[in-house]
Motif scaffolding. Structure first.
Motif, PDB file in Angstrom:
ATOM      1  N   ARG A 157       0.996   6.771  10.549  1.00 45.01           N
ATOM      2  CA  ARG A 157       2.449   6.609  10.492  1.00 45.01           C
ATOM      3  C   ARG A 157       3.173   7.775  11.135  1.00 45.01           C
ATOM      4  O   ARG A 157       2.585   8.825  11.401  1.00 45.01           O
ATOM      5  CB  ARG A 157       2.893   6.554   9.017  1.00 45.01           C
ATOM      6  CG  ARG A 157       2.693   5.221   8.386  1.00 45.01           C
ATOM      7  CD  ARG A 157       3.190   5.254   6.961  1.00 45.01           C
ATOM      8  NE  ARG A 157       2.095   4.984   6.037  1.00 45.01           N
ATOM      9  CZ  ARG A 157       2.205   5.073   4.721  1.00 45.01           C
ATOM     10  NH1 ARG A 157       3.332   5.451   4.170  1.00 45.01           N
ATOM     11  NH2 ARG A 157       1.175   4.813   3.947  1.00 45.01           N
ATOM     12  N   GLY A 158       4.444   7.574  11.328  1.00 52.99           N
ATOM     13  CA  GLY A 158       5.316   8.638  11.810  1.00 52.99           C
ATOM     14  C   GLY A 158       4.833   9.189  13.134  1.00 52.99           C
ATOM     15  O   GLY A 158       4.373   8.457  14.002  1.00 52.99           O
ATOM     16  N   ALA A 163       0.814  -1.214   0.000  1.00 48.60           N
ATOM     17  CA  ALA A 163       0.000   0.000   0.000  1.00 48.60           C
ATOM     18  C   ALA A 163       0.848   1.264   0.000  1.00 48.60           C
ATOM     19  O   ALA A 163       0.374   2.347   0.303  1.00 48.60           O
ATOM     20  CB  ALA A 163      -0.936  -0.005   1.204  1.00 48.60           C
ATOM     21  N   GLY A 164       2.118   1.102  -0.326  1.00 47.28           N
ATOM     22  CA  GLY A 164       2.934   2.292  -0.490  1.00 47.28           C
ATOM     23  C   GLY A 164       3.490   2.855   0.789  1.00 47.28           C
ATOM     24  O   GLY A 164       3.505   4.061   0.998  1.00 47.28           O
ATOM     25  N   ALA A 165       3.912   1.960   1.675  1.00 46.58           N
ATOM     26  CA  ALA A 165       4.588   2.434   2.882  1.00 46.58           C
ATOM     27  C   ALA A 165       6.079   2.240   2.681  1.00 46.58           C
ATOM     28  O   ALA A 165       6.527   1.147   2.370  1.00 46.58           O
ATOM     29  CB  ALA A 165       4.107   1.651   4.097  1.00 46.58           C
ATOM     30  N   MET A 219       5.158  -3.390  10.061  1.00 44.36           N
ATOM     31  CA  MET A 219       6.072  -2.860  11.067  1.00 44.36           C
ATOM     32  C   MET A 219       7.230  -3.829  11.207  1.00 44.36           C
ATOM     33  O   MET A 219       7.027  -5.044  11.229  1.00 44.36           O
ATOM     34  CB  MET A 219       5.367  -2.706  12.417  1.00 44.36           C
ATOM     35  CG  MET A 219       4.430  -1.527  12.472  1.00 44.36           C
ATOM     36  SD  MET A 219       4.167  -0.938  14.154  1.00 44.36           S
ATOM     37  CE  MET A 219       3.462  -2.364  14.923  1.00 44.36           C
ATOM     38  N   ARG A 258       0.017  -5.166  10.049  1.00 44.95           N
ATOM     39  CA  ARG A 258       0.526  -3.823   9.827  1.00 44.95           C
ATOM     40  C   ARG A 258       2.017  -3.919   9.512  1.00 44.95           C
ATOM     41  O   ARG A 258       2.751  -4.649  10.177  1.00 44.95           O
ATOM     42  CB  ARG A 258       0.326  -2.993  11.099  1.00 44.95           C
ATOM     43  CG  ARG A 258       0.870  -1.581  11.019  1.00 44.95           C
ATOM     44  CD  ARG A 258       0.589  -0.847  12.321  1.00 44.95           C
ATOM     45  NE  ARG A 258       1.417   0.323  12.482  1.00 44.95           N
ATOM     46  CZ  ARG A 258       1.091   1.545  12.071  1.00 44.95           C
ATOM     47  NH1 ARG A 258      -0.062   1.736  11.476  1.00 44.95           N
ATOM     48  NH2 ARG A 258       1.911   2.554  12.234  1.00 44.95           N
ATOM     49  N   GLU A 315       7.185   8.633   7.053  1.00 46.13           N
ATOM     50  CA  GLU A 315       7.115   7.222   6.674  1.00 46.13           C
ATOM     51  C   GLU A 315       7.544   6.288   7.800  1.00 46.13           C
ATOM     52  O   GLU A 315       7.489   5.077   7.650  1.00 46.13           O
ATOM     53  CB  GLU A 315       7.964   6.973   5.426  1.00 46.13           C
ATOM     54  CG  GLU A 315       7.402   7.625   4.160  1.00 46.13           C
ATOM     55  CD  GLU A 315       6.111   6.950   3.703  1.00 46.13           C
ATOM     56  OE1 GLU A 315       5.839   5.821   4.147  1.00 46.13           O
ATOM     57  OE2 GLU A 315       5.369   7.566   2.925  1.00 46.13           O
TER      58      GLU A 315
END
Lengths: 643, 933
Positions: free
Chosen positions: B188-189, A298-300, A319, A317, A472
């Motif tokens: 995020r972040g 998804a573009g992370a 991570m 997720r 990001e």
């Protein structure tokens, strides 16, 4: 079907295009080409051919890397070498069909170069062009030349020969060959690929996975996208070879959903490879089976980190997690897993096609082979390039890139994207390899290369890259989430003229802790742009903090505009254009800018007629200029002739 | 530890490794992380995201250390310790990194970090103080300005994400321990934060309010709204379901001000559910009974709960009330004989209370007319279990579930009714790949985890189980050796089973035959399987048959008497097992010793010094009829509320209105107590000492934490006082303490023979525990069954007593919901629970609702042959078409007005689970709509 038969069929197909009786028209229709208008060109070509009732093969090819000259269109006319035309519009395309195909005028004025042995008068050879001359195209050799949706073209150009050779070898010997080639991971860290494969092979367990990391996320980087769009089979072949060597039964390609064209071409490639039994159960009747799935990310940015990438494939997720255990021991679904990036897999395919020794003859002692780079920024010729390790920045920027735009001064280059460093012009003659970049404080990364000229503020660049990594960051660990945020806050203060004395040291202290303390590569490298820019351009930071001055005149809060009373002709153009109503003046009056109202948009600078050049952009100390408009006559000279 | 002894440990043990930390030789268990090795050796490493119950995470980065041969700083919580590793935990680099990390936390922590550091006692601040962060260093940093709204939507706790450091303990606890997945990290972040699905307020999420997250939050981002710092903590047992969770009540000023799960509790390992965590304000509720009450002469029983207390009762002294009760009871006994009095004991009360109660009934009143609500939940388990194995209790333990390969859950909505066991099953399926079969007419949460779901029609359990056994026998998956060596009666059973081919069973149960076959094969092939069941099995006219069928299936496949296998009736109330063990049953003395066994009778007569009756007494479900027939004149109720819990309530109400004497002792003026002549105020669980026995036969200590309100007394003291007045010599001993009672229990009850209070301090004991040195029994029947061989029973399918008709076209099934408890006496007086679920509703499938023209929340009239009630409708696909569901907690809409009091002939348990009803929208005229429904 035996592979020899497949090959025979493939060569015949390829010859139909190259030496056939009807013309071939090849349009560079990668994402970059499409952005430049390739689809309109294609439509125009098809329409023109239909109208003129010309029988021709029209195909879409990937990107050859000459981004500055796109859209590109090649025409193969029977009996003639392939000619590449630059900056083709629909009109030019139609014109070329008429002029070249119908009237036999190859239009040297529109051509970029010829491809092949023969020559055409007035047109240089494409590979003699300065942008291509010093490149060594190993991984990219098919990009822009073959139809990426046609497996036959890939096979006819040597494709899947590496796989056939691999299947005749013992897996251990394949790994040995990869080790001997000196191939190191092209994703950034540069870990020796053969060794990585060996770890995974030796890891206990029957089920193993391999993954192709196609989650290219660096701003300004497009090597992997171009390769997937231009030559997907090379990546696939590398993966099948790797799976065989490692003993994996299943593979994943993790590609971001923002690459729809790459995904489409990958899907086609997978299907074709399966049809030819190069993939799937019992590959080429060898008894070895291997299946590949595509997972859209998804573009992370963080999903380029391998443990985050695997979590994402597992539906969690994205991570990262701590290592050990390493993916080779416990990766996807807890099974031994080997992850390489797009370029590494493609390189593995070429190595198995042409041999480790041939490959190792390129490059330097510890960095063998070639590397692709996305050459971007303030160079004359931007694009996708491939050079052997050991090439210097000067070769890349000056020869291939054609130097800095508008003849400005080369200031710095950012390698390795936001995880890399900002290297000053002093490094222009250092040979590029993994180790030299690391010792300079940067990294090779996946191959992003952004060239900056004198108009670039390195503090602002550092702020930009950090804002990217901060956004990001997955947020899991504190040093990355809040360390980068703290550094970004400080950099924003500095570029806004609110820097405090001691901020440089604080930034360095924070940077070190973020590097040391972060969980994954994202955080561990995120401070690099800040650290290198402080290391090489400390005086610019000091100028921002102590003098509230941006030497490159970039940081808006620190620049101001004023009107040179000696040059202003009172033409009122700037006054009328100023969106903030900050300019006072009148006909034949020396204009002045009300600094309180000025929003520093730069409109006045843009609209002031160059022959006047009265608007001055400055930073730091304010020049002494009048605060109220004065008649032009008052400055002692009359320039009545200017009226 | 000296290095010499270290060396010897390492030489002799293979499950330990040796490493060097800060120059010291330490040993650690193989598989330990560096952090665990250090902590185990007494070397402190600061951390905020480590939790021994959760998987290593490595987010806070405070536990970083240097390890020789590893690059840079590594997080000790995620790095496995290895032999010979050399670790340094306090190098300058380590300290610098930790300090900066903590400074970053303080710069992002909203609220005055330093002020809190002096006042509050949270883990974050302890670590901050250890690291010694200084104000002037923090002042160099840019303070975060991002302020998120505080989520105070939940009645029990506040989520202030501005104090969150994203250690994710909450997320991990929610995912790894309770498997609710209500929260995760989103965005995020710097924007990363803990969020529910869609980032909605927590109360709108799937959060089950168990508070597992709050218990683990180290920063004060998740805090209970009501909790205060306790002055002392008392370890005791949760008073809600039969799981038997151990917990600490925090006490200040004679009030419960905090609750936390006991990490060493054998049942719950620190976890609690929504009721166990938040359900205690009933203790200090203003409606608690504080003095004895006597009905004002002339006030009729019909004057119910709508009246004011003082209009119905007058307050009395203990002397007056006890004297009156003694006098009236003696009169009844003299006038009508001992069997004219019946008593209900209580599964909410302690073993000691129950023992004293049954002793009072038998020794003083002289009758066996004693029973309690186990009749209404697991009587069939006791009867069926005894028939098959010789015992009716759960044969295995929660710890056994850790070894179970296949769980078969039938007729149990485990995650709602036994949440801690529900989570255990979910964990085993999610993380250990255990398999799960769920047989249940309704759609329940466990179904989401199931390998196979068998949605059988209510009351068709025997057919379904026989169908499974048919396939197992047909495919040769039965355990022939076990059948041969350990069982009897196989052949007779097999002949019945032969009638239940899958297609026939499909026709009866509605379960596709392919699923029956698949489930049978899964069960037949499992190396270890256990069957968990609840009221869905027992509360039927065929309840005993259902239980016998379960026993058949276990015996057939040899899944009993081994680790990981077994027979697991999930007992409903906190001490329903104990109340049965104590002989609060009409046919047995404590320890299931039969009243009609002369030797047993002799033993108790000798011990108690009195003559006893050998005639089994009346069951709860027979009392109403006995009263209406005039056989029973007096009823003594301790801690039960039959006027909401009995089936066919109207019938029961008539009986209670007719009975000559009704004595009730309770903590509140329950629906039943409102009808009483005399009411005694009792102490609640937190106000007395004693023991509860949980569903895995574990006897655990209940400890007094606070004083009872007013003049309320423990139930055993009330009964003792009454007995002394009535007994005149027959009640020889006045008990001084609960432990003294347990000594008497142990002396008369072989299965409790070794149970003494001083042995129960570490997690209790599981019976049978025959003597003082016996360690207790985690699982039964290892070598033989209590009855010798396990007995197969040939059981045929019999349809439910009531079936749907044109007039009553829907099936009503009743049960519980997570947030409430039985008749709501306690849970509806707990603020959090009643705020979370203030009212009940009738669950109905959308297709049924559409047919009746109903929308969510519409008021409906539900009618059965026995009565009618009004309730709102809740449209949900959890109820299958044709079946409506109703919890029985609500006195406003008492489901038991509708339920059928038809009984299982052996267990005398009523068929709560199948009643034929019709539903009409409230506003419409019933007659005109009847034809359509």
């Amino acid at each position: 079907m035996l592979f020899a038969d497949i090959q025979k069929h493939a060569v015949a197909e390829w010859d139909k295009l190259r030496h056939g009786s009807i013309p071939g028209i090849l349009v560079g229709a990668g994402t970059c080409g499409r952005a430049a208008g390739a689809e309109a060109v294609l439509a125009a070509v098809r329409k023109e051919l239909k109208q003129r009732n010309i029988d021709a093969i029209v195909i879409e090819v990937g990107c050859i890397g000459l981004c500055y000259a796109e859209p590109l269109m090649d025409i193969i006319k029977p009996g003639r070498p392939r000619i590449c035309y630059k900056k083709v519009t629909p009109e030019i395309a139609a014109q070329l069909i008429e002029d070249y195909l119908v009237k036999d005028n190859p239009r040297p004025d529109l051509a970029l170069g010829t491809i092949g042995r023969n020559v055409v008068d007035g047109i240089p050879k494409l590979f003699e062009l300065p942008m291509l001359k010093s490149q060594v195209r190993i991984v990219l050799h098919n990009c822009g030349f073959i139809d990426p949706t046609n497996i036959d073209y890939y096979i006819a150009n040597g494709g899947y020969r590496g796989l056939v050779r691999t299947l005749d070898m013992k897996p251990e010997d394949v790994i040995e060959e990869i080790k001997r080639s000196g191939l190191r991971g092209r994703g950034g860290a540069g870990f020796p690929t053969g060794q990585k494969w060996e770890f995974c092979r030796k890891s206990p367990g029957r089920e193993k996975y391999i993954i192709c990391n196609a989650d290219e996320g660096d701003p300004g980087a497009f090597m992997n996208r171009s390769l997937l769009e231009g030559d997907p089979h090379s990546v696939l072949e590398g993966m099948i070879i790797g799976a065989y060597a490692i003993g994996a039964q299943e593979g994943y390609i993790y590609c971001r959903a923002e690459y729809p064209l790459a995904l489409e071409r990958l899907r086609i490639a997978l299907k074709q490879a399966e049809e030819y039994k190069l993939l799937g159960d019992n590959v080429l009747d060898s008894g070895f089976s291997f299946h590949v799935k595509i997972k859209e990310g998804a573009g992370a940015f963080v999903c380029g980190e391998e443990t985050a990438l695997m979590a994402s494939i597992e539906g969690k997720r994205g991570m990262p997690r701590s290592r050990p255990p390493f993916p080779a021991q416990s990766g996807l679904w807890g099974k031994p897993t080997n992850i390489n990036n797009v370029e590494t897999w493609a390189s593995a395919a070429v190595i198995m096609q042409k041999g480790a020794d041939w490959y190792a003859s390129y490059g330097t002692e510890h960095s063998k082979g070639t590397k692709t780079f996305s050459l971007a920024g303030k160079v004359v010729r931007t694009g996708l390039i491939e050079v052997p390790f050991g090439a210097t920045m000067r070769q890349i920027i000056c020869e291939i890139g054609g130097g800095i735009l508008e003849g400005k001064r080369f200031k710095a280059v950012q390698t390795g994207g936001p995880s890399g460093g900002c290297l000053p012009a002093d490094f222009v003659d250092v040979p590029i390899d993994y180790d030299s970049l690391t010792s300079a404080g940067s990294i090779m990364g996946s191959g992003g290369m952004i060239v900056m000229d004198e108009d670039t503020c390195v503090v602002d660049i550092a702020r930009f890259f950090l804002s990217f990594t901060q956004l990001e960051s997955c947020g899991k660990c504190i040093p990355c989430r809040w360390g980068t945020k703290q550094m970004l806050d400080i950099l924003e203060d500095i570029t806004n003229g609110k820097g405090r004395s001691g901020d440089i040291e604080l930034l360095q202290e924070l940077a070190q802790s973020v590097k040391d303390g972060s969980l994954c590569g994202l955080g561990q490298t995120a401070p690099n742009p800040v650290l290198t820019s402080i290391r090489y351009f400390r005086e610019e930071y000091e100028a921002h903090i102590e003098e509230k001055r941006c030497p490159a005149l970039v940081c808006n809060a620190l620049v101001s505009y004023y009107i040179d009373p000696e040059k202003c002709q009172g033409c009122m153009i700037c006054l009328r254009s100023c969106p903030a109503g900050a300019i006072k003046g009148g006909k034949r009056m020396v204009h002045v800018i009300d600094q309180g109202k000025c929003t520093k948009c730069g409109t006045c600078l843009n609209v002031c007629p160059p022959r006047f050049g009265a608007i001055v952009k400055t930073s730091g100390e304010q020049p002494a200029v009048p605060t109220e408009p004065t008649p032009i006559g008052n400055r002692g000279k009359t320039r009545g002739g200017q009226q | 530890m000296s290095s010499a002894s270290l060396g010897s440990i390492r030489e002799t043990r293979t499950d330990v490794i040796g490493l060097t930390i800060n120059g010291r030789q330490v040993v650690a268990k193989t598989g330990a992380t560096v952090l665990e090795a250090a902590l185990g050796a007494g070397i402190y490493i600061p951390t905020l995201c480590y939790d021994p119950d959760l998987k290593p995470y490595g987010a806070c980065r405070l536990c970083v250390v240097e390890i020789e041969g590893m690059r840079g700083l590594v997080s000790s919580c995620t790095t496995p310790a290895t032999e010979g590793m050399v670790v340094r935990t306090e190098t300058p680099n380590v300290k610098q990194s930790r300090r900066i990390t903590m400074e970053l936390i303080s710069a992002n922590y909203h609220g005055d970090f330093f002020a809190r550091a002096q006042n509050q006692d949270c883990e974050l601040l302890k670590v901050a103080r250890y690291l010694g962060i200084e104000q002037n260093r923090v002042d160099r940093l840019r303070k975060s300005t991002q302020l998120l709204p505080v989520d105070d939507s939940h009645p029990a706790f506040i989520r202030d994400l501005n104090k969150c450091i994203l250690c994710a303990k909450c997320v991990r606890a929610c995912h790894e321990i309770v498997c609710h997945d209500a929260i995760d990290i989103a965005f995020r972040g710097n924007s990363a934060r803990i969020a529910t699905f869609g980032d909605k307020p927590i109360v709108e999420s799937v959060c089950k309010s168990c508070g597992e997250c709050i218990a683990r939050c180290p920063t004060g981002a998740l805090v209970p709204k009501w909790e205060k710092l306790p002055a002392t903590e008392v370890e005791t047992i949760c008073p809600y379901c039969g799981v038997g969770c151990s917990l600490y009540l925090g006490i200040r000023d004679n009030k419960v001000v905090s609750v936390r799960g006991d990490p060493d509790g054998p049942a719950n390992r620190g976890s609690l559910c929504v009721k166990g965590r938040w359900g205690y304000d009933f203790l200090s509720h203003p409606e608690r009974l504080t003095t004895p009450l006597i009905r004002i002469p002339g006030v009729p029983r019909e004057a119910g709960q709508d009246s004011k207390v003082h209009e119905v009762f007058c307050e009395a002294s203990w002397d007056e009330a006890l004297e009156l009760a003694a006098k009236r009871l003696l009169e009844l006994k003299q006038n009508y004989g001992p069997d004219s009095i019946a008593a209900l004991s209580s599964a909410k009360c302690t073993n000691e209370d129950n023992y004293v109660m049954q002793k009072f009934v038998r020794a003083v009143l002289g009758t066996n007319n004693i029973d309690h609500c186990a009749r209404l939940c697991h009587a069939s388990s006791v009867v069926g279990g005894i028939a098959a194995f010789g015992q009716g209790a759960m044969s295995n333990s929660y710890s056994d579930f850790e070894k179970t390969e296949l769980f078969f859950v039938i007729g149990s909505n485990t995650t709602e009714c036994h949440p801690i066991i529900g989570s255990l099953i979910k964990r085993r399926v999610r993380f250990d790949n255990a398999k799960l079969i769920v047989a249940e007419p309704r759609s329940i949460e466990l179904g989401e985890y199931a390998t196979i779901i068998l949605p059988h029609k209510p009351g068709t359990d025997v057919a379904l189980l026989n169908g499974l056994m048919y396939v197992i026998i047909r495919d040769g998956l039965e355990d022939k050796k076990f059948i041969r060596e350990r069982t009897e009666g196989f052949e007779e059973m097999r002949q019945v089973i032969e009638k239940y081919a899958p297609e026939i069973v499909e026709a009866i149960t509605g379960v596709p035959k392919t699923d029956i076959e698949a489930a049978a094969r899964l069960f037949g092939k499992a190396k270890s399987a256990c069957i968990l069941y609840g009221m869905g099995i027992t509360q039927h006219t065929t309840g005993t048959d259902n239980v016998k069928s379960i026993a058949n299936l276990l015996l057939l496949t040899g899944n009993i008497g081994r680790e990981g296998t077994g027979f697991s009736p999930l007992r409903g109330q906190n001490n329903v097992q104990g109340a049965c063990d104590m002989g609060a049953l009409p046919n047995v003395y404590p320890g299931y010793q039969r009243v009609d066994d002369p030797a047993v009778k002799k033993k108790f007569e000798t011990a108690w010094g009195c003559q006893l009756s050998d005639r089994p007494g009346l069951a709860v479900t027979e009392i109403a009829d006995a009263i209406l027939k005039g056989d029973v004149k007096g009823l003594y109720v301790m801690g039960e509320n039959p006027l909401l819990s009995e089936p066919n309530l109207e019938h029961f109400r008539q009986a209670l209105e007719k009975v000559e004497l009704l004595v009730v002792q309770d903590i509140f003026l329950s629906e039943t107590a409102w009808l009483a002549d005399i009411v005694f105020p009792a102490a609640a669980f937190a106000e007395k000492d004693g023991t509860f026995t949980n569903t895995e036969r574990r006897v655990q200590r209940v400890r007094q934490a606070i004083l009872p309100p007013g003049e309320a007394k423990p139930d055993w003291e009330i009964i003792s006082a009454l007995a002394e007045r009535m007994g005149k010599g027959r009640w020889e001993r006045a008990y001084q303490s609960a432990s003294q009672i347990m000594e008497e229990i142990a002396s008369l009850t072989p299965i409790y023979g070794g149970i003494r209070f001083d042995r129960l301090d570490r997690g209790g004991l599981q019976w049978p525990c025959p003597d003082a040195s016996h360690p207790g029994t985690p699982f039964l029947y290892q070598d033989s069954f209590a009855r010798g061989r396990g007995k197969f029973h040939a059981v045929d399918y019999i349809p439910p007593a009531e079936s749907i008709s044109q007039k009553y076209p829907l099936v009503l099934t009743t049960g519980r919901i997570l947030e409430h408890w039985h008749t709501g006496t306690m849970s509806r007086r707990a603020n959090v629970l009643s705020e979370l679920r203030p009212s009940g509703a009738v669950g109905m499938h959308p297709s049924d609702a559409a047919r009746l023209g109903l929308v969510e929340g519409d008021s409906i009239i539900v009618t059965s042959k026995r009565g009618r009630l009004k309730a709102p409708v809740h449209i949900t696909e959890k109820s299958p078409p044709g079946i409506i569901f109703m919890p029985f907690h609500w006195r406003e809409a008492p489901a038991n007005i509708l339920t059928n009091d038809a009984l299982d002939p052996l267990a005398k348990i009523p068929e709560y689970k199948v009643s034929a009803v019709k539903v009409l929208p409230q506003k419409k005229k019933p007659r005109r709509r009847a034809a359509q429904s």
